[in-house]
Design a protein around this motif. Sequence first.
Motif, PDB file in Angstrom:
ATOM      1  N   ILE A  18      39.843  47.703  43.278  1.00  0.00           N
ATOM      2  CA  ILE A  18      38.817  46.646  43.275  1.00  0.00           C
ATOM      3  C   ILE A  18      38.025  46.701  41.971  1.00  0.00           C
ATOM      4  O   ILE A  18      37.823  45.688  41.292  1.00  0.00           O
ATOM      5  CB  ILE A  18      37.884  46.789  44.505  1.00  0.00           C
ATOM      6  N   LEU A  19      37.597  47.931  41.606  1.00  0.00           N
ATOM      7  CA  LEU A  19      36.797  48.075  40.378  1.00  0.00           C
ATOM      8  C   LEU A  19      37.588  47.598  39.158  1.00  0.00           C
ATOM      9  O   LEU A  19      37.074  46.864  38.315  1.00  0.00           O
ATOM     10  CB  LEU A  19      36.380  49.538  40.176  1.00  0.00           C
ATOM     11  N   PHE A  20      38.844  47.997  39.115  1.00  0.00           N
ATOM     12  CA  PHE A  20      39.679  47.603  37.980  1.00  0.00           C
ATOM     13  C   PHE A  20      39.825  46.075  37.931  1.00  0.00           C
ATOM     14  O   PHE A  20      39.699  45.453  36.877  1.00  0.00           O
ATOM     15  CB  PHE A  20      41.057  48.277  38.104  1.00  0.00           C
ATOM     16  N   GLY A  21      40.043  45.480  39.108  1.00  0.00           N
ATOM     17  CA  GLY A  21      40.188  44.023  39.186  1.00  0.00           C
ATOM     18  C   GLY A  21      38.943  43.318  38.687  1.00  0.00           C
ATOM     19  O   GLY A  21      39.004  42.364  37.900  1.00  0.00           O
ATOM     20  N   VAL A  22      37.761  43.821  39.140  1.00  0.00           N
ATOM     21  CA  VAL A  22      36.497  43.205  38.725  1.00  0.00           C
ATOM     22  C   VAL A  22      36.322  43.351  37.214  1.00  0.00           C
ATOM     23  O   VAL A  22      35.965  42.400  36.510  1.00  0.00           O
ATOM     24  CB  VAL A  22      35.306  43.861  39.478  1.00  0.00           C
ATOM     25  N   LEU A  23      36.643  44.546  36.727  1.00  0.00           N
ATOM     26  CA  LEU A  23      36.472  44.820  35.295  1.00  0.00           C
ATOM     27  C   LEU A  23      37.334  43.891  34.437  1.00  0.00           C
ATOM     28  O   LEU A  23      36.836  43.212  33.534  1.00  0.00           O
ATOM     29  CB  LEU A  23      36.844  46.284  35.034  1.00  0.00           C
ATOM     30  N   VAL A  24      38.638  43.844  34.754  1.00  0.00           N
ATOM     31  CA  VAL A  24      39.508  43.050  33.867  1.00  0.00           C
ATOM     32  C   VAL A  24      39.320  41.543  34.051  1.00  0.00           C
ATOM     33  O   VAL A  24      39.699  40.767  33.177  1.00  0.00           O
ATOM     34  CB  VAL A  24      41.016  43.418  33.992  1.00  0.00           C
ATOM     35  N   SER A  25      38.690  41.137  35.176  1.00  0.00           N
ATOM     36  CA  SER A  25      38.437  39.698  35.358  1.00  0.00           C
ATOM     37  C   SER A  25      37.523  39.160  34.266  1.00  0.00           C
ATOM     38  O   SER A  25      37.465  37.964  34.013  1.00  0.00           O
ATOM     39  CB  SER A  25      37.765  39.419  36.707  1.00  0.00           C
ATOM     40  N   ASN A  26      36.765  40.085  33.653  1.00  0.00           N
ATOM     41  CA  ASN A  26      35.841  39.650  32.593  1.00  0.00           C
ATOM     42  C   ASN A  26      36.551  39.299  31.295  1.00  0.00           C
ATOM     43  O   ASN A  26      35.948  38.775  30.375  1.00  0.00           O
ATOM     44  CB  ASN A  26      34.816  40.755  32.301  1.00  0.00           C
ATOM     45  N   PHE A  27      37.817  39.647  31.212  1.00  0.00           N
ATOM     46  CA  PHE A  27      38.552  39.373  29.979  1.00  0.00           C
ATOM     47  C   PHE A  27      39.534  38.226  30.189  1.00  0.00           C
ATOM     48  O   PHE A  27      40.089  38.093  31.287  1.00  0.00           O
ATOM     49  CB  PHE A  27      39.332  40.618  29.524  1.00  0.00           C
ATOM     50  N   SER A  28      39.747  37.456  29.146  1.00  0.00           N
ATOM     51  CA  SER A  28      40.620  36.289  29.293  1.00  0.00           C
ATOM     52  C   SER A  28      42.062  36.705  29.628  1.00  0.00           C
ATOM     53  O   SER A  28      42.787  36.014  30.318  1.00  0.00           O
ATOM     54  CB  SER A  28      40.596  35.466  28.013  1.00  0.00           C
ATOM     55  N   TRP A  29      42.459  37.892  29.139  1.00  0.00           N
ATOM     56  CA  TRP A  29      43.840  38.336  29.373  1.00  0.00           C
ATOM     57  C   TRP A  29      43.991  39.078  30.705  1.00  0.00           C
ATOM     58  O   TRP A  29      45.095  39.411  31.128  1.00  0.00           O
ATOM     59  CB  TRP A  29      44.300  39.258  28.231  1.00  0.00           C
ATOM     60  N   GLY A  30      42.834  39.326  31.399  1.00  0.00           N
ATOM     61  CA  GLY A  30      42.830  40.210  32.572  1.00  0.00           C
ATOM     62  C   GLY A  30      43.812  39.809  33.665  1.00  0.00           C
ATOM     63  O   GLY A  30      44.649  40.598  34.107  1.00  0.00           O
ATOM     64  N   LYS A  31      43.745  38.528  34.065  1.00  0.00           N
ATOM     65  CA  LYS A  31      44.559  38.079  35.192  1.00  0.00           C
ATOM     66  C   LYS A  31      46.055  38.221  34.882  1.00  0.00           C
ATOM     67  O   LYS A  31      46.838  38.728  35.688  1.00  0.00           O
ATOM     68  CB  LYS A  31      44.208  36.618  35.498  1.00  0.00           C
ATOM     69  N   GLN A  32      46.406  37.791  33.653  1.00  0.00           N
ATOM     70  CA  GLN A  32      47.808  37.854  33.251  1.00  0.00           C
ATOM     71  C   GLN A  32      48.291  39.293  33.184  1.00  0.00           C
ATOM     72  O   GLN A  32      49.389  39.634  33.643  1.00  0.00           O
ATOM     73  CB  GLN A  32      47.954  37.176  31.867  1.00  0.00           C
ATOM     74  N   PHE A  33      47.421  40.157  32.651  1.00  0.00           N
ATOM     75  CA  PHE A  33      47.792  41.573  32.516  1.00  0.00           C
ATOM     76  C   PHE A  33      48.082  42.170  33.900  1.00  0.00           C
ATOM     77  O   PHE A  33      49.098  42.828  34.103  1.00  0.00           O
ATOM     78  CB  PHE A  33      46.647  42.336  31.826  1.00  0.00           C
ATOM     79  N   VAL A  34      47.183  41.884  34.848  1.00  0.00           N
ATOM     80  CA  VAL A  34      47.376  42.466  36.190  1.00  0.00           C
ATOM     81  C   VAL A  34      48.645  41.911  36.815  1.00  0.00           C
ATOM     82  O   VAL A  34      49.452  42.659  37.377  1.00  0.00           O
ATOM     83  CB  VAL A  34      46.135  42.187  37.085  1.00  0.00           C
TER      84      VAL A  34
END
Length: 444
Positions: A18-34
Amino acid sequence: MKKLPLHWKIVIGMVFGILFGVLVSNFSWGKQFVSDWIAPFGTIFIRLLKLIAIPLIFTSLVKGISDLKDISRFRNIGVRTIILYINTTATAIIIGLLLVNTLKPGAGISQETIDELTETYAGNASISSNIQAAEQQDSGPLDFLVNLVPENIFTAFGDNSLMLQVIFFSIIFGISMLLIDPERARPVAKLITGLNEIVLKMVNLIMLMAPFAVFALLAQIVVSSDNVEILQKLLFYGATVLLGLILMLCFYLIVVYLYTGKSPGWFIKGIAPAQLLAFSTSSSAATLPVTMERVTDHLGVDNEVSSFVLPVGATINMDGTSLYQSVAAVFIAQALHFPLDFSDQLTIILTALLASIGAAAVPGTGMIMLVIVLESIGFPADKLAIGLALIFAIDRPLDMCRTVINITGDSMVSVVVAKSLGKLHYPVRKEEIPLREKDDISLY
Ligand code: ASP
């Protein structure tokens, strides 16, 4: 870390996910990376669990039945299981209806919110496919029985959604083993027992991956979830479903305590890893191998009972889903000003009960069945998409929670049926887990 119980390892994996998901959501590349690099590990884990579901059902059910000394014992298990399943599902639906009629979460939804949700979701592809799937379910009254009987056993074995057909074949196979000369049945029984141990060992091995897999699953859920503002608008509805699910959990714990004298802590500790997986995967079917392992090895339910009660339960007993359907159907009716009288509420009880029997144990099925419930009370077909749009945003988190209750209900019924037949062995009988007890790779 090695000594940490499995459920804590899974909880840690979930929290980090959950923490990782919340963290990377702040970055434009986050969703794609996950979705490119993290989510596939969750998918692999779910595939592995599904991979062993059918072999596990076949081997443990045949072993369970062929271990019986006579067939009447099997009838006892079957009759008690079905009666309990119908009763727990009816209880869930009634709790849902009482809550939604008392709290009236749909009454407070403003026209503005309805318009916003309709605009965002009514054209959504999954909503139309849910409506279509519900239409395909429209079948004759005895089709359920017909669909129980496989035409070809390899087709049934080849499709996880045909689990009931595999159960049917396994039961006939097991009963026939009991009816032939024991001398001739013995080698087959030995083979099946060996296969069953191997498949259970595979569950243990796959579970080594669980803490990492739940990390991946939850990170993916967080990055692909809807925006918080929309979720807030549905908070009261979500809270009503959650309250119902919590009451259901209390109901199970009370029944286990009253009937077996075992504490709630004992029951929850026994099945916690399965509950956490149900939450992370939203699929009772994917969780089934773990539920079976936990209920048999950690709650001490004899394989004879768990091998029948749990796979059947995963397919036909969905208390959380039924409760959700009753709340969601009335919520939609309240929000869209569709009046419901007492007979409509009775229709909801009956249809939700039947729908939960027919529902597949995979993510999101509850919503397809909801369409059937809404149609049964005469909800206008042209408003179905709007109705579903109202609850769509919050469906995934609720699916995760109702799946936990679905598998907890199955586990509770296993414990009760086992106790009623003198088949609850606690402390767990050592001879039930000979190979796993001696193992080096120990998770528990
Ligand atoms: N996901 C649920 C299950 O597998 C079914 C549902 O409620 O959609 O048990």
